[in-house]
Design a protein around this motif. Structure first.
Motif, PDB file in Angstrom:
ATOM      1  N   SER A  25       0.908  -1.317   0.189  1.00  0.00           N
ATOM      2  CA  SER A  25      -0.074   0.043   0.013  1.00  0.00           C
ATOM      3  C   SER A  25       0.868   1.194   0.059  1.00  0.00           C
ATOM      4  O   SER A  25       0.354   2.298  -0.457  1.00  0.00           O
ATOM      5  CB  SER A  25      -0.818  -0.013   1.106  1.00  0.00           C
ATOM      6  OG  SER A  25      -0.198  -0.072   2.222  1.00  0.00           O
ATOM      7  N   THR A  39      -1.912   0.177   9.453  1.00  0.00           N
ATOM      8  CA  THR A  39      -3.328  -0.395   9.402  1.00  0.00           C
ATOM      9  C   THR A  39      -3.251  -1.809   9.450  1.00  0.00           C
ATOM     10  O   THR A  39      -1.999  -2.445   9.500  1.00  0.00           O
ATOM     11  CB  THR A  39      -3.850  -0.117   8.036  1.00  0.00           C
ATOM     12  OG1 THR A  39      -3.036  -0.768   7.040  1.00  0.00           O
ATOM     13  CG2 THR A  39      -3.938   1.406   7.621  1.00  0.00           C
ATOM     14  N   GLU A  69      -8.858   5.422  12.719  1.00  0.00           N
ATOM     15  CA  GLU A  69      -9.670   5.913  11.796  1.00  0.00           C
ATOM     16  C   GLU A  69      -8.955   7.297  11.158  1.00  0.00           C
ATOM     17  O   GLU A  69      -9.083   7.654  10.248  1.00  0.00           O
ATOM     18  CB  GLU A  69     -11.100   6.582  12.666  1.00  0.00           C
ATOM     19  CG  GLU A  69     -11.842   5.452  12.848  1.00  0.00           C
ATOM     20  CD  GLU A  69     -13.068   5.878  13.875  1.00  0.00           C
ATOM     21  OE1 GLU A  69     -13.071   7.145  14.130  1.00  0.00           O
ATOM     22  OE2 GLU A  69     -13.737   4.820  14.284  1.00  0.00           O
ATOM     23  N   GLN A  72      -6.662   6.207   8.558  1.00  0.00           N
ATOM     24  CA  GLN A  72      -7.066   5.883   7.425  1.00  0.00           C
ATOM     25  C   GLN A  72      -7.563   6.855   6.329  1.00  0.00           C
ATOM     26  O   GLN A  72      -7.574   7.000   5.446  1.00  0.00           O
ATOM     27  CB  GLN A  72      -8.350   4.979   7.737  1.00  0.00           C
ATOM     28  CG  GLN A  72      -8.934   4.088   6.472  1.00  0.00           C
ATOM     29  CD  GLN A  72      -7.808   3.442   5.823  1.00  0.00           C
ATOM     30  OE1 GLN A  72      -7.342   2.497   6.260  1.00  0.00           O
ATOM     31  NE2 GLN A  72      -7.775   3.552   4.451  1.00  0.00           N
ATOM     32  N   GLU A  73      -8.143   8.056   7.330  1.00  0.00           N
ATOM     33  CA  GLU A  73      -8.472   9.300   6.540  1.00  0.00           C
ATOM     34  C   GLU A  73      -7.408   9.895   5.953  1.00  0.00           C
ATOM     35  O   GLU A  73      -7.483  10.285   4.840  1.00  0.00           O
ATOM     36  CB  GLU A  73      -9.180  10.239   7.635  1.00  0.00           C
ATOM     37  CG  GLU A  73     -10.401   9.909   8.275  1.00  0.00           C
ATOM     38  CD  GLU A  73     -10.985  10.704   9.147  1.00  0.00           C
ATOM     39  OE1 GLU A  73     -10.138  11.985   9.490  1.00  0.00           O
ATOM     40  OE2 GLU A  73     -12.043  10.579   9.699  1.00  0.00           O
ATOM     41  N   ARG A  74      -6.043   9.956   6.651  1.00  0.00           N
ATOM     42  CA  ARG A  74      -4.873  10.347   5.904  1.00  0.00           C
ATOM     43  C   ARG A  74      -4.492   9.519   4.744  1.00  0.00           C
ATOM     44  O   ARG A  74      -4.076  10.173   3.783  1.00  0.00           O
ATOM     45  CB  ARG A  74      -3.779  10.482   7.064  1.00  0.00           C
ATOM     46  CG  ARG A  74      -4.050  11.680   7.932  1.00  0.00           C
ATOM     47  CD  ARG A  74      -2.632  11.771   8.662  1.00  0.00           C
ATOM     48  NE  ARG A  74      -1.956  10.537   9.170  1.00  0.00           N
ATOM     49  CZ  ARG A  74      -1.813  10.152  10.454  1.00  0.00           C
ATOM     50  NH1 ARG A  74      -2.753  10.613  11.288  1.00  0.00           N
ATOM     51  NH2 ARG A  74      -1.416   8.810  10.717  1.00  0.00           N
ATOM     52  N   LEU A  75      -4.590   8.421   4.836  1.00  0.00           N
ATOM     53  CA  LEU A  75      -4.222   7.417   3.732  1.00  0.00           C
ATOM     54  C   LEU A  75      -5.296   7.654   2.734  1.00  0.00           C
ATOM     55  O   LEU A  75      -4.728   7.628   1.390  1.00  0.00           O
ATOM     56  CB  LEU A  75      -4.333   6.129   4.148  1.00  0.00           C
ATOM     57  CG  LEU A  75      -2.955   5.666   5.020  1.00  0.00           C
ATOM     58  CD1 LEU A  75      -3.087   4.320   5.547  1.00  0.00           C
ATOM     59  CD2 LEU A  75      -1.703   5.998   4.390  1.00  0.00           C
ATOM     60  N   ASP A  76      -6.567   7.780   2.977  1.00  0.00           N
ATOM     61  CA  ASP A  76      -7.384   8.030   1.772  1.00  0.00           C
ATOM     62  C   ASP A  76      -7.465   9.413   1.044  1.00  0.00           C
ATOM     63  O   ASP A  76      -7.891   9.461   0.291  1.00  0.00           O
ATOM     64  CB  ASP A  76      -8.807   7.751   2.410  1.00  0.00           C
ATOM     65  CG  ASP A  76      -9.057   6.617   2.773  1.00  0.00           C
ATOM     66  OD1 ASP A  76      -8.579   5.689   2.377  1.00  0.00           O
ATOM     67  OD2 ASP A  76     -10.238   6.203   3.614  1.00  0.00           O
ATOM     68  N   ASP A  77      -6.882  10.352   1.568  1.00  0.00           N
ATOM     69  CA  ASP A  77      -6.889  11.785   1.125  1.00  0.00           C
ATOM     70  C   ASP A  77      -5.348  12.143   0.517  1.00  0.00           C
ATOM     71  O   ASP A  77      -4.578  12.205   1.202  1.00  0.00           O
ATOM     72  CB  ASP A  77      -7.103  12.805   2.373  1.00  0.00           C
ATOM     73  CG  ASP A  77      -7.228  14.294   1.664  1.00  0.00           C
ATOM     74  OD1 ASP A  77      -6.905  14.354   0.422  1.00  0.00           O
ATOM     75  OD2 ASP A  77      -7.358  15.132   2.711  1.00  0.00           O
TER      76      ASP A  77
END
Length: 80
Positions: A25, A39, A69, A72-77
């Motif tokens: 990832s 993660t 959470e 995950q927000e940092r990785l998604d943005d």
């Protein structure tokens, strides 16, 4: 069948040199003594397992739900 909930983990470079782990990832670089949050999927990544077995990286503690959470927000943005 294993239905337990997997958790992310805080990992730490216990060595004296920078360690790089190429996960499927992302690529992690940890300086000496540096800690990072990974993660649940990254915990199971074969590259992470190899680094843990070689003891170049150690698990510090499980992540809390809030920490997971936020990660995950940092990785998604992609802008962060």
């Amino acid at each position: 069948m294993n239905d337990r909930i997997r958790r992310g983990m805080w990992i730490k470079n216990n060595g004296t040199e920078t360690v790089t782990v190429s996960l499927s990832s992302r690529e992690l670089q940890l300086g000496p003594g540096e800690e990072k949050l990974i993660t649940p999927e990254e915990v199971r990544d074969s590259s992470m397992r190899t680094a843990l077995q070689e003891r170049s990286i150690a698990i510090v503690r499980p992540a809390t739900e809030d920490e997971e959470e936020a990660l995950q927000e940092r990785l998604d943005d992609p802008d962060t």
